[in-house]
Design a protein around this motif. Structure first.
Motif: not given
Length: 119
Positions: A33-37
């Motif tokens: 998974a990759m994500g932006w916070y």
């Protein structure tokens, strides 16, 4: 070691658009998974959007319909297209990735990129 490098932040007027990029490098076997916070001053870090290796996405309610997350698995890169930006989107945006290295698992963060939206 796995490293993330973000780019694309900046100052934009309300209603404008920005595109963030985050590239992962190192001894990567696979990225799950990759994500932006994001984290605004005085607030906790919150999830903006995430995407799995299979393309399943998840968005915070506050950005649904305005932001789009995508990834290029061949380049180990995740993108965040941000449209119709609002002043409340102002924050430092951090990239996160989790997966498997050649000798173990990883969960790493980028250093962050500033997004500022003026009214």
């Amino acid at each position: 070691q796995v490293q993330l490098v973000e780019s694309g932040g900046g100052l934009v007027q309300a209603g404008g658009s920005l595109r963030l990029s985050c590239a992962a490098s190192g001894r990567i076997f696979s990225i799950n998974a990759m994500g932006w916070y994001r984290q605004a001053p005085g607030k906790q870090r919150e999830l903006v959007a995430s995407i799995t290796s299979g393309g399943i996405t998840n968005y915070a309610d506050s950005v649904k319909g305005r932001f789009t997350i995508s990834r290029d698995n061949a380049k180990n890169t995740v993108y965040l297209q941000m449209n119709s930006l609002k002043p409340e989107d102002t924050a430092v945006y951090y990239c996160n990735a989790e997966g498997t290295m050649t000798y173990g698992q990883f969960n790493v963060w980028g250093r962050g990129t500033q997004v500022a939206v003026s009214s």
